[in-house]
Design a protein around this motif. Structure first.
Motif, PDB file in Angstrom:
ATOM      1  N   ARG A  17     -33.681 -30.244  26.675  1.00  0.00           N
ATOM      2  CA  ARG A  17     -33.995 -31.659  26.428  1.00  0.00           C
ATOM      3  C   ARG A  17     -32.738 -32.430  26.016  1.00  0.00           C
ATOM      4  NH1 ARG A  17     -38.802 -29.426  24.123  1.00  0.00           N
ATOM      5  NH2 ARG A  17     -37.853 -29.457  22.066  1.00  0.00           N
ATOM      6  N   PHE A  18     -31.899 -31.807  25.201  1.00  0.00           N
ATOM      7  CA  PHE A  18     -30.657 -32.461  24.802  1.00  0.00           C
ATOM      8  C   PHE A  18     -29.713 -32.599  25.994  1.00  0.00           C
ATOM      9  CE2 PHE A  18     -26.311 -32.010  22.932  1.00  0.00           C
ATOM     10  CZ  PHE A  18     -26.263 -33.250  22.339  1.00  0.00           C
ATOM     11  N   ALA A  39     -34.334 -36.951  14.677  1.00  0.00           N
ATOM     12  CA  ALA A  39     -35.078 -37.259  15.894  1.00  0.00           C
ATOM     13  C   ALA A  39     -34.470 -38.435  16.646  1.00  0.00           C
ATOM     14  CB  ALA A  39     -36.542 -37.548  15.553  1.00  0.00           C
ATOM     15  N   SER A  40     -33.993 -39.434  15.913  1.00  0.00           N
ATOM     16  CA  SER A  40     -33.384 -40.584  16.576  1.00  0.00           C
ATOM     17  C   SER A  40     -32.033 -40.238  17.191  1.00  0.00           C
ATOM     18  CB  SER A  40     -33.215 -41.733  15.579  1.00  0.00           C
ATOM     19  OG  SER A  40     -32.354 -41.342  14.523  1.00  0.00           O
ATOM     20  N   THR A 100     -30.661 -45.329  14.659  1.00  0.00           N
ATOM     21  CA  THR A 100     -30.663 -44.637  13.361  1.00  0.00           C
ATOM     22  C   THR A 100     -30.150 -45.519  12.234  1.00  0.00           C
ATOM     23  OG1 THR A 100     -28.411 -43.778  13.629  1.00  0.00           O
ATOM     24  CG2 THR A 100     -30.190 -42.491  14.588  1.00  0.00           C
ATOM     25  N   GLU A 144     -35.053 -26.882  23.320  1.00  0.00           N
ATOM     26  CA  GLU A 144     -34.380 -28.043  22.741  1.00  0.00           C
ATOM     27  C   GLU A 144     -33.043 -28.299  23.433  1.00  0.00           C
ATOM     28  OE1 GLU A 144     -33.978 -27.654  18.575  1.00  0.00           O
ATOM     29  OE2 GLU A 144     -36.122 -27.674  18.165  1.00  0.00           O
ATOM     30  N   THR A 155     -30.128 -35.854  27.775  1.00  0.00           N
ATOM     31  CA  THR A 155     -29.450 -36.970  27.109  1.00  0.00           C
ATOM     32  C   THR A 155     -27.962 -36.977  27.441  1.00  0.00           C
ATOM     33  OG1 THR A 155     -31.046 -36.855  25.292  1.00  0.00           O
ATOM     34  CG2 THR A 155     -28.989 -38.034  24.882  1.00  0.00           C
ATOM     35  N   ARG A 158     -31.422 -37.343  18.609  1.00  0.00           N
ATOM     36  CA  ARG A 158     -31.742 -36.492  19.761  1.00  0.00           C
ATOM     37  C   ARG A 158     -30.828 -35.272  19.857  1.00  0.00           C
ATOM     38  NH1 ARG A 158     -32.580 -41.608  21.178  1.00  0.00           N
ATOM     39  NH2 ARG A 158     -30.406 -41.923  21.744  1.00  0.00           N
ATOM     40  N   TYR A 162     -21.931 -35.170  20.845  1.00  0.00           N
ATOM     41  CA  TYR A 162     -22.041 -35.955  22.079  1.00  0.00           C
ATOM     42  C   TYR A 162     -20.767 -35.834  22.915  1.00  0.00           C
ATOM     43  CZ  TYR A 162     -26.206 -38.371  20.283  1.00  0.00           C
ATOM     44  OH  TYR A 162     -27.458 -38.673  19.815  1.00  0.00           O
TER      45      TYR A 162
END
Length: 622
Positions: A378-379, A351-352, A238, A375, A382, A354, A95
């Motif tokens: 999509r990430f 999955a939680s 999570t 993928e 976030t 991401r 992140y």
């Protein structure tokens, strides 16, 4: 009397947490520094969730500050344990890495502003004072881990922000709604756990240190009203799955350790031993096989110690009669190759979070680059959500710094902050989509299917004002293109000289680059005064300095030279006499009409030549 000091003016500026400025005409620009516009302030909507946080609501539907802090500390304890998990710790690092990537030109944050001074001031703030190239990464990691991150701003009246101090989320309290006249009034309290803060020193007499809203930059993931006025951690969803996965992994390991080794079955023939003595006999056999006698030399104590070579899970069965002698059989250990339960919980955990599995090393389910690219996109969405929160709080810091240095009104919000895009695939998709629009518009224009106006309205979704601006910019581009061609071809800069060399139409109209002039009215000149700078028609300058085309040189065997076409008389020497037949034919043609026309045209040429000579003589006398 209103407080006119810097802190007093900053307090009034951030009294509503939404800064509104008029940037021209009826256009407003809003800096929502605390994300007031996205929050649900009523606590009644989340009463059900708060009932399950073990807080005493005292029948009012509201939680006290200390109860909320106690619940947050319990959550932080879990977050600390989760940070020791390799998957969750790697996800937190990812992140932070993706949110603080450097852009195309090596900058973490890009400052855009029409005012160059504002741009330089903010670059100095972020890169020299705050040093975000090194500090932004741990700030973002703490924010996604705890849901909150607090940054204290040292503000000087002359220089603005001079230093920033990170504060622990364990010690900071955010208080809202303390002023009944202004429900958006916000204050922060620092309650050091150890009684003193290493930067602020001892506590005040009230037991806590107060800070105004403009003194604290509160980075928070305010995406769930149940956690207001604080943020929600990225790993909160999570937490339950992580506990289940931890228990399942422990159970699997215990089961493997206890049941995996092989067992032995001892069938011991007890013969004719009476039944009441079988237990004692079997115990003596077990002690001999399972334990080793030890004699202590100092004390003389006799002891039986456990023999580690054998396990207590072995089975001892007495048998008798027939041919059943003593026998030892071995039972195979359990074959535990299946981990479906652990894999199921691990997939829910990923999955939680991401985060794509390939980013964490679990790439067995990635079929190819296309799947990973999808993928990745999509990430990236976030990460963009996290970056918007970072930019929002950095905007608040920039507003405080500019206001402290004297910027007000529209200059206070005359900037935009932008972090680097986290995904190149995401940017490529945007470019590909825009390229398809451009190709579609080009085909429509070439095939004359639809007009420009329709394409601007429906494909690019331009407003009327944007269309006018784009058309003006296209005209400016053409002017610059013409200027570059003039510099390249003629060595002339039309913007400086005001002339366009090599373009007869522009010079005939007397047009100047970038200027509007009346065309020159000269009926006697074909191209205007630029081509005919001498009014008398003559150039008195030396011949080598005169313009125009250079004089053509003499060419051999041509009438242009003084010596004629045949200077050596070769053609006359070799010329033969005219035959009589040719002479008779020429004489017979003198009487027809055609020959008279030729003679008449010759006479007209002679008359014109005579008039021209007289004109030259008159000019020579003058």
């Amino acid at each position: 009397m209103a407080d006119k000091s810097l802190f007093g003016r900053l307090q009034r500026l951030f009294s509503t947490n939404v800064i509104v400025r008029n940037v021209g005409g009826k256009k407003l620009k809003i800096a929502d520094t605390d994300q007031v516009q996205k929050q649900v302030k009523s606590h009644l909507v989340d009463r059900y969730s708060k009932l399950h946080t073990n807080l005493d609501l005292v029948g009012t539907g509201y939680s006290t500050v200390h109860q909320i802090m106690a619940a947050r500390l319990a959550l932080f304890k879990d977050y600390e344990s989760m940070d020791s998990d390799p998957i969750i710790s790697s996800a937190l690092d990812i992140y932070s890495d993706e949110s603080t990537m450097k852009g195309e030109y090596g900058q973490i944050i890009d400052v855009k502003s029409d005012n160059d001074n504002i741009k330089e001031i903010l670059n100095n703030l972020f890169y020299d004072i705050m040093n975000i190239e090194f500090n932004l990464w741990p700030w973002v990691r703490n924010m996604v881990k705890y849901g909150d991150f607090f940054l204290h701003l040292d503000i000087s009246e002359k220089y603005g922000i001079t230093n920033v101090v990170p504060l622990s989320p364990y010690e900071v309290i955010r208080a809202e709604g303390e002023d009944p006249e202004n429900p958006y009034y916000t204050k922060f309290y620092l309650e050091s756990i150890e009684g003193a803060h290493p930067y602020f020193g001892q506590k005040s007499s009230k037991g806590k240190i107060e800070f105004e809203n403009f003194q604290i930059a509160h980075f928070r993931l305010a995406n769930d009203s149940n956690f207001l006025p604080y943020g929600k951690s990225m790993v909160e969803s999570t937490r339950k799955i992580w506990k289940q996965l931890t228990l399942m992994e422990d159970a699997m390991l215990i089961h493997r350790i206890m049941r995996a080794p092989s067992k032995r079955v001892f069938k011991i023939d007890i013969g004719n031993i009476p039944p009441n003595e079988v237990d004692n006999y079997m115990q003596r056999i077990i002690n001999k096989m399972k334990k080793t006698p030890i004699l202590d030399e100092q004390t003389g104590e006799y002891n039986l110690r456990y023999n580690i070579q054998n396990l207590t899970e072995d089975f001892f069965l007495p048998v008798r009669g027939g041919d059943s002698g003593t026998e030892i059989n071995e039972l195979s250990g359990i074959e535990y190759d299946s981990t479906e339960d652990v894999e199921y919980l691990k997939n829910k955990l990923l999955a939680s979070l991401r985060v794509p599995k390939a980013f964490l090393g679990f790439d067995e389910n990635v079929g190819g680059k296309a799947t990973l690219a999808a993928e990745d996109v999509r990430f990236a969405r976030t990460i963009e959500r996290i970056q918007r929160i970072i930019v929002s709080e950095l905007t608040k810091i920039a507003v405080v710094h500019l206001y402290s240095q004297g910027y007000t009104d529209e200059d206070l919000v005359n900037f935009e902050l932008e972090l680097a895009s986290p995904s190149t695939m995401y940017e490529q998709e945007k470019i590909e989509l825009f390229g398809q629009k451009v190709n579609l518009a080009r085909d429509m224009i070439q095939d004359k299917i639809l007009p420009y106006e329709w394409i601007y309205d429906n494909i690019f979704n331009f407003s009327d004002k944007e269309k006018v601006e784009i058309e003006n910019q296209i005209v400016d581009d053409q002017k610059q293109k013409f200027r570059h061609s003039q510099i390249e071809m003629e060595g002339n800069d039309p913007q400086q000289s005001g002339e366009s060399v090599g373009t007869p139409s522009d010079m005939q109209s007397g047009g100047m680059f970038g200027q509007q002039q009346e065309p020159q009215q000269d009926d006697d000149s074909v191209a205007g005064s630029i081509f005919d700078p001498f009014d008398d028609g003559e150039d008195d300058r030396p011949e080598d300095q005169q313009g125009g085309r250079p004089q053509e040189m003499n060419k051999p065997f041509k009438d242009s030279g003084a010596r004629g076409r045949d200077p050596l008389g070769k053609q006359t020497k070799n010329r033969k006499g005219l035959a009589l037949a040719h002479y008779d034919a020429l004489k017979s043609t003198m009487g027809n009409r055609k020959s008279k026309d030729i003679i008449q045209e010759t006479n007209q040429v002679d008359e014109l030549e005579k008039e021209y000579n007289e004109y030259k003589e008159e000019k020579g006398k003058e």
